[in-house]
Scaffold this motif. Structure first.
Motif, PDB file in Angstrom:
ATOM      1  N   GLY A  24       0.807  -1.208   0.000  1.00 14.14           N
ATOM      2  CA  GLY A  24       0.000   0.000   0.000  1.00 14.14           C
ATOM      3  C   GLY A  24       0.844   1.262   0.000  1.00 14.14           C
ATOM      4  N   ASP A 247       0.348  -2.167  -5.964  1.00 13.82           N
ATOM      5  CA  ASP A 247      -0.858  -1.908  -5.165  1.00 13.82           C
ATOM      6  C   ASP A 247      -2.042  -1.868  -6.108  1.00 13.82           C
ATOM      7  OD1 ASP A 247      -2.813  -1.104  -3.440  1.00 13.82           O
ATOM      8  OD2 ASP A 247      -2.000   0.882  -3.029  1.00 13.82           O
ATOM      9  N   TYR A 249      -5.008  -1.299  -5.645  1.00 10.23           N
ATOM     10  CA  TYR A 249      -5.957  -0.214  -5.400  1.00 10.23           C
ATOM     11  C   TYR A 249      -5.511   1.102  -6.042  1.00 10.23           C
ATOM     12  CZ  TYR A 249      -7.912  -3.483  -2.062  1.00 10.23           C
ATOM     13  OH  TYR A 249      -8.466  -4.585  -1.492  1.00 10.23           O
ATOM     14  N   ASN A 281       2.486   1.657   7.378  1.00 13.74           N
ATOM     15  CA  ASN A 281       2.614   2.856   6.555  1.00 13.74           C
ATOM     16  C   ASN A 281       3.624   3.805   7.186  1.00 13.74           C
ATOM     17  OD1 ASN A 281       1.967   5.577   5.428  1.00 13.74           O
ATOM     18  ND2 ASN A 281       0.485   4.355   4.299  1.00 13.74           N
ATOM     19  N   ASN A 293      -8.426   2.532   3.664  1.00 10.17           N
ATOM     20  CA  ASN A 293      -8.558   1.077   3.668  1.00 10.17           C
ATOM     21  C   ASN A 293     -10.015   0.629   3.782  1.00 10.17           C
ATOM     22  OD1 ASN A 293      -5.802   0.743   3.420  1.00 10.17           O
ATOM     23  ND2 ASN A 293      -5.463   0.628   5.630  1.00 10.17           N
ATOM     24  N   TYR A 576      -9.405   6.490  -3.374  1.00 13.75           N
ATOM     25  CA  TYR A 576      -8.304   5.913  -2.594  1.00 13.75           C
ATOM     26  C   TYR A 576      -6.990   6.614  -2.944  1.00 13.75           C
ATOM     27  CZ  TYR A 576      -5.089   2.301  -0.812  1.00 13.75           C
ATOM     28  OH  TYR A 576      -4.091   1.624  -0.144  1.00 13.75           O
ATOM     29  N   THR A 580      -4.895   9.034  -0.279  1.00  9.97           N
ATOM     30  CA  THR A 580      -3.537   8.635   0.106  1.00  9.97           C
ATOM     31  C   THR A 580      -2.461   9.559  -0.423  1.00  9.97           C
ATOM     32  OG1 THR A 580      -3.467   7.061  -1.754  1.00  9.97           O
ATOM     33  CG2 THR A 580      -4.149   6.206   0.404  1.00  9.97           C
TER      34      THR A 580
END
Length: 615
Positions: A24, A247, A249, A281, A293, A576, A580
């Motif tokens: 992630g 990742d 996502y 993280n 998440n 997402y 992030t």
């Protein structure tokens, strides 16, 4: 230096067998990948390690990290770090003779060189004479042919296997023949030729995997079909020491052929890797990542963060109040020290992100009024429309300029549900366009193109007015809102064009070329608060991020809501990525009412994604 976590250490110490690392944002994936390369070089005294990335910047960063380790000085020569394209280009140039390529094959890396080659094809081929004659007025058809050729090559589709209607397959084949005659290849041939070389020469693939005992691939969620097939051809069924890191996502480039499924599905099916997930993280804060998440359904227990961080959501009466509150927060943050933010917080460490560019209008006004520097990060040329109506209108303008533009004619046919009509000599293109628009949702556009000629003086103000006047009353509010914003966007480009070009020189051809060259874009410096769409934010990071316009129908986009689950997943991935981008603080907001261009105020339901935070 941060010590390796248990999971990171297990990945680093993994020796033989396929390995998939789902990492992630901020999880230290680059460091883990680099540390594993170091370990392999140290423990395995023979054989090389091949590390492939997607950008020169990422390759340079990994190479620098390896070079900084003084204990590796004698082993560095056994590490080959490059982009996938660089590795494949070396293979083609050294082994191209195996598929009939002549020695010293050259690369046409410049778009102008490719355009010149295709232009020569049109000029010198009698069978394409009617098209080549038209190219004296417009280069649009050449550009679109090259774009379609690139798309076919990325899918590893040769001219004889192409299912696109003529004349494209013939143009594609003759273009390839011209390249071969000049002992040249284009950028897309690098992967295409590499795949052929490896598939047709099993012993060569074995030779490479004997030399490179381990292969590591970064950002694997961005693999497309050609790249994955090249990797598969290199490994065949005999090599399994391959590591992929990515990742899923953050895979948001489906529209250009990339898909996380090559990493999460095909790689797992073909290589049966050991799978690790990096949950910790080291960049983003706990409160931010917990929401991110939850958004994409990550349920793993995440127990260690280096920063608590801050995330909040607010609803405002309207978009103006939303914008004013953001300005107030920015002023406060700039003038008051934030404990978890290292050093001074400056405007360039702040970003405002929205689903589409039209959400920024009130923010821009308030930033200007507050004299806060800002810039809108966008493409430097061209124009991008949100609605199918204005995409269709753009295709129509291109066809008026160039009746032989089969590529855009095909796209227009797809929108209107009509069969593609082949270009004809002396074709009345306006009649053809009207036939394509008839009995479709786009029929009203016929009224907007009356009297438009490619080379005569253009009165586009009148066209803009007609577009606004003929918007169908039956359109739902969301469609109507975006359509009016699209029309306003086109009008803005026309306004900038008028300031540059005297009235007697304004033509449709000149206007479209000015758009394509970026001459109708507003000049801006990249200083201050960044205004970004979700797509444009990927790969960036800021101390503070504001995500605005989080209402259902805007984020997620109303068209995604209509399309169903797969499109909603893409929207979740977009949010997402946006969330992030924030390292320490993230503010999410939505207006309770939206002012529509025609004067109405429309109630806004909070985004279904926001409700995940409140549940």
């Amino acid at each position: 230096m941060i010590q390796l976590s248990i999971e990171q250490k297990q990945i680093v110490e993994h020796i033989d067998g396929a390995l998939l690392v789902k990492a992630g944002p901020g999880s230290g994936k680059t460091r883990v990948l680099t540390e594993r390369v170091k370990m392999l070089l140290t423990k395995k005294k023979r054989g090389k390690v091949l590390a492939l990335t997607f950008s020169n910047m990422a390759a340079d960063e990994m190479r620098l990290r390896l070079e900084m380790d003084t204990e590796l000085s004698d082993s560095l020569k056994r590490a080959h770090v490059s982009t996938i394209h660089s590795f494949c280009l070396d293979l083609v140039q050294s082994r191209g003779y195996l598929i009939g390529l002549r020695p010293e094959v050259s690369l046409l890396e410049k778009e102008d060189d490719r355009r010149g080659l295709l232009r020569d094809l049109f000029i010198n081929e009698p069978t394409l004479l009617e098209i080549s004659n038209n190219q004296k007025k417009s280069n649009d058809f050449i550009s679109e042919c090259l774009a379609t050729i690139s798309e076919q090559k990325r899918k590893l589709i040769s001219p004889q296997d192409s299912d696109i209607e003529e004349p494209f397959p013939s143009i594609y084949k003759k273009y390839n023949d011209l390249l071969a005659a000049q002992n040249s290849m284009d950028y897309d041939d690098i992967l295409f030729f590499t795949y052929r070389i490896l598939m047709e020469n099993f012993n060569l693939a074995q030779l490479y995997t004997t030399e490179y005992r381990y292969i590591c691939i970064d950002e694997a969620q961005d693999l497309n079909k050609a790249q994955y097939r090249v990797i598969q051809a290199l490994c065949r069924n005999t090599f399994n020491n391959i590591m992929m890191v990515g990742d899923d996502y953050q895979s948001i480039y489906a529209f250009i052929g990339s898909s996380s499924k090559y990493m999460t599905d095909f790689f797992v099916q073909d290589f049966s890797p050991t799978i690790y997930t990096l949950d910790e993280n080291f960049r983003s804060a706990e409160n931010i990542m917990q929401f991110a998440n939850t958004l994409v359904g990550i349920t793993n227990d995440i127990s260690h963060y280096h920063y608590k961080g801050y995330l909040e959501i607010n609803g405002f009466e309207n978009e103006i109040e939303e914008a004013k509150d953001i300005i107030s927060k920015i002023r406060y943050l700039i003038h008051n020290k934030q404990d978890e933010i290292e050093g001074e917080l400056t405007y360039d460490k702040i970003a405002i992100i929205a689903r589409n560019k039209y959400v920024f209008s009130n923010i821009e006004s308030e930033l200007q009024g507050a004299r806060i520097p800002f810039y809108y990060r966008k493409n430097t040329s061209g124009i991008f429309f949100e609605t199918d109506f204005m995409k269709a209108f753009d295709f129509i303008l291109r066809l008026i300029i160039n009746p032989f533009d089969l590529y855009h004619k095909r796209l227009l046919c797809k929108l209107t549900g009509k069969k593609t009509i082949e270009p004809k000599i002396n074709e009345n293109i306006l009649e053809t366009i009207n036939d394509l628009l008839s009995n479709s949702a786009f029929e009203w556009l016929s009224e907007c193109i009356k009297g438009i000629e490619p080379e005569t003086k253009l009165n586009f103000d009148n066209v803009i007015n007609i577009l606004n006047d003929y918007i169908p009353n039956s359109l739902p509010d969301d469609d109507r809102y975006l359509l009016q914003q699209d029309i306003f966007e086109l009008a803005t480009h026309w306004k900038h064009y008028k300031h540059r070009v005297p009235s007697e020189n304004r033509t449709l051809v000149s206007f479209r070329h000015a758009i394509a060259l970026g001459k109708t874009q507003k000049n801006e410096t990249n200083e201050g608060v960044a205004l970004l769409t979700a797509h444009m934010s990927k790969g960036l990071e800021f101390e503070v991020v504001f995500i605005i316009g989080l209402s259902d129908g805007t984020f997620p986009d109303y068209r995604a809501i209509r399309s169903g689950e797969e499109a909603i997943v893409q929207e979740k991935n977009n949010l997402y990525v946006a969330v992030t981008r924030a390292k320490r603080q993230c503010y999410l907001s939505y207006p309770k009412f939206k002012q529509m261009p025609w004067g109405d105020c429309k109630w806004q339901e909070p985004s279904r994604f926001i409700k995940l935070l409140e549940s």
